[in-house]
Structures are given as C-alpha cells and as structure tokens.
Write an enzyme that holds these catalytic residues in place. Structure first.
Site, PDB file in Angstrom:
ATOM      1  CB  THR A 187      -0.915   0.027   1.237  1.00  0.00           C
ATOM      2  OG1 THR A 187      -0.104  -0.083   2.415  1.00  0.00           O
ATOM      3  CG2 THR A 187      -1.918  -1.101   1.197  1.00  0.00           C
ATOM      4  CE  LYS A 188       3.132   2.155   4.629  1.00  0.00           C
ATOM      5  NZ  LYS A 188       2.184   1.063   4.897  1.00  0.00           N
ATOM      6  CG  ASN A 189       4.235   6.923  -1.729  1.00  0.00           C
ATOM      7  OD1 ASN A 189       3.409   6.591  -0.884  1.00  0.00           O
ATOM      8  ND2 ASN A 189       4.399   8.198  -2.087  1.00  0.00           N
TER       9      ASN A 189
END
Length: 383
Positions: A187-189
């Site tokens: 879910t992170k960049n």
C-alpha cells in the site's frame, strides 16, 4: 457499474527480471546483490548514515527497541493515532507506553503535549509522520535533547518526504531521529509486497544494528574480512529479507521519481476537485504544515461524525468505490485501555471516528478521480 478498489500495486515491468537475475546468480538469501544496491540507493539519495533492509517496518521498529535497550518498566512516548506496530515493538520488550494526542487539524501527535508525560523512566520518543507529512521535529528534538531521550521515527509512510527547517533546507524524513523505520508494504508509494528498512543515524548504534540484523552474530563483519571468524556476540533475530524481495524493491526504486510525479498529480487532482465542498464546511481536507513536504502517500477526508463517515463509506461502496477508515486510537484499544493513564485524547479519537481514505494508486485516471469526487459530492448533497 464503475468499480474502483482502494489499492492496486504498481509494477514498473522490471521486477520479475531483477528477481530472475537474483535467482540466476544463486544468492537468494539476505544481503546479496540487490540488498546492497538498495542500501546504496538510500545512502546516496538521502544521505542516510546506515541502512539495513528488513522483512517489514515492524521488524525495523523491533530492532529499534532492541538497539536502545528497552527494559521492562521503561516508558516510551508516541502518538495514539498510529498503527499497532509502533507500540508493539516496545511492548514486546516490556515498555509502558505514554500515548500523546493528535493536533486538532492533523493526525500527527502534538509535541506541545509531550513534556508533561516525561518521567524519570522515559527512554524514547517515537514520532510517526502521518501520511508522510513531517511532524515538528525542531520541537521534538529540543525536548529529546533536554531530557536525553532517544528519538525514533516511524517513517513507514515517508519515502521521498522532507522536513523543512528554519533555514528552508529540506531534510529527508528518516534522517533526523537516532533510528528510523520505513515500510515497503504494497500500500506504500514504493513497494516490495512486504518489506521494510531500518535507518541508523546514531553512529554509536551502527555496529550493533548490523549484529542484531544478523541474528546476533558478527557475520557481516566476517564477510568484509574485519574478523577472522564469526560467532554469536549479542541478541538478535532473522530480520533480513530475501534478496528476491530486494530485487523487486530495486526495480521500484529506479522509477521513484516517475512514481512520485504521478502520485502527486493524483493528490492534487483530488484536492482541486474536493476543495469547493471542503470550503462549505462539509469535511476537512489533508493539511500540510509549512515545515513539511507532501509525498502523496494517501488522500483522506475528515468527516464531521462517525455516523457520517460510516454512511459515506457505504455510499461509495454502493457505487463500486472502496474507501476505508484508518487507525483506531491505541489508548482505547481492547489491549491497552486498562493500561492507559486515563488522559482524554479527543483529537486522536476524532480521527479514529471521522477520517476516511479514498482510493489511491498509480493507475487511477482522470475519469476515475472525477467519478469518485462526483460520488462524494452526491453523498453530501443528499444529507
């Protein structure tokens, strides 16, 4: 019906090639070619002193607790509005947590409330930069220096985000505390499925960090030729990720600027489309402090009540849009509520009840964003 999920991992196209290369070179355990390339990337781009990839941000936080020798009865100060790993890492070592309330206008913890919670047992302040927006590190460092406390940055959401100091210099988040923990969860960049990183800025902790990382052995020093044999010299655990995971991550890092450019466009598009509604007082938009940059990790709204937030999420779900709430206040969690000292933390509770995250991922298009924002508008026009 138009269907938009909350998250969709972005692939650059190189991940599988680099993973194959890692397998082909027959070093697929930790600390291989791609682990070293990732370490080099972060040290060169952000001037971190020492970096160690980990299997998760949770692992990096647990390493931090080991490195500062948290003992039963020690006290650690941190925000209540954060993920459970922020606290769990220290609870596992026997620490007592003093939770701090958020700002009224931002989920980050309010540094003005820290000093009143410091006692002779306090050992560290853990700072979580929510949505990649920096906390007021000048205030926090001042307090830490006054009381000789460690500062640990929970920088899970902070890839390519900066603190702006009084000289208008941009200082990378994760480079400020004694130790910092990053996440590369999907879910992170920047992602590797699961994965994390410990940043060791305090040079006094550097050698021990590598030992703890290697199960309590001086194995890394041995392979560098610094010792003639290696053995068990300290406590530790298996915190290294496979080099296959590092290979996936390195493919992402090579496209960091490109990914960030698209995510900032998405964030700014959301803001522009939803600002007229926010100006009517229907909800709050994300606030970026003057001492912080925006790394476009997420986009959220703060509704006026729990009931309104619940109905908005359901309305969007009915329209094929997956929006989600975020953290629950840790001070009132089933595990910790009986251990909390009873202080009211109303702002943390407000964000727990009212904050909603909108879909955010690289592949969102202009039409997707317009559809989401139109349905947000439709909801508020009918209440």
């Amino acid at each position: 019906m138009h269907t938009i999920g909350f998250n969709k991992p972005y692939l650059t196209g190189k991940e599988v090639h680099y993973m194959y290369d890692a397998v082909f070179h027959r070093h697929i355990s930790g600390n291989g070619k791609y682990t070293k390339l990732c370490h080099q990337f972060f040290q060169e781009k952000y001037h971190f002193n020492k970096v160690l990839l980990t299997s998760s941000c949770t692992d990096a936080l647990e390493m931090s607790a080991l490195l500062i020798n948290i003992q039963p009865g020690d006290e650690v100060i941190m925000p209540s509005y954060t993920f459970v790993s922020t606290a769990n890492a220290f609870i596992l070592r026997g620490a007592n947590i003093k939770f701090i309330d958020s700002y009224p206008h931002h989920p980050n913890m309010n540094p003005d409330l820290i000093e009143e919670c410091i006692t002779s047992k306090t050992k560290a302040i853990v700072v979580m930069h929510y949505a990649g927006a920096a906390n007021d590190m000048k205030k926090i460092l001042s307090i830490a220096n006054k009381y000789n406390l460690y500062v640990i940055e929970d920088a899970a959401q902070c890839i390519n985000s900066f603190y702006i100091d009084e000289k208008n210099q941009k200082i990378p988040l994760g480079s400020i505390g004694d130790l910092s923990a990053f996440s590369f969860h999907e879910t992170k960049n920047i992602i590797s499925g699961e994965g994390g990183m410990l940043v060791v800025n305090n040079k006094e902790l550097e050698k021990r960090a590598e030992i703890i990382w290697e199960k309590g052995t001086n194995r890394s020093a041995f392979f560098r030729g610094e010792v003639d044999k290696y053995g068990w010299v300290d406590i530790g655990s298996s915190f290294l990720p496979s080099d296959i995971i590092a290979a996936f991550l390195y493919a992402q890092l090579e496209e960091l600027e490109h990914i960030q450019q698209k995510r900032l466009w998405i964030w700014n598009t959301y803001y522009k489309l939803l600002k007229p509604l926010a100006d009517q007082g229907l909800f709050e938009l994300p606030y970026i402090p003057e001492y912080a940059t925006n790394n476009a990790h997420m986009f959220y709204l703060v509704c006026r009540s729990l009931d309104e937030r619940t109905k908005l999420i359901q309305h969007l779900k009915n329209k094929g849009i997956q929006a989600v709430f975020h953290y629950l206040s840790l001070h009132s969690s089933p595990y910790y509520k009986d251990k909390h000292d009873g202080r009211m933390l109303p702002n943390a509770d407000k964000f727990a009840d009212c904050l909603v995250r909108l879909p955010f991922y690289y592949d969102l298009s202009q039409s997707d964003l317009e559809y989401i924002c139109e349905e947000v508008k439709n909801f508020f026009s009918n209440i």
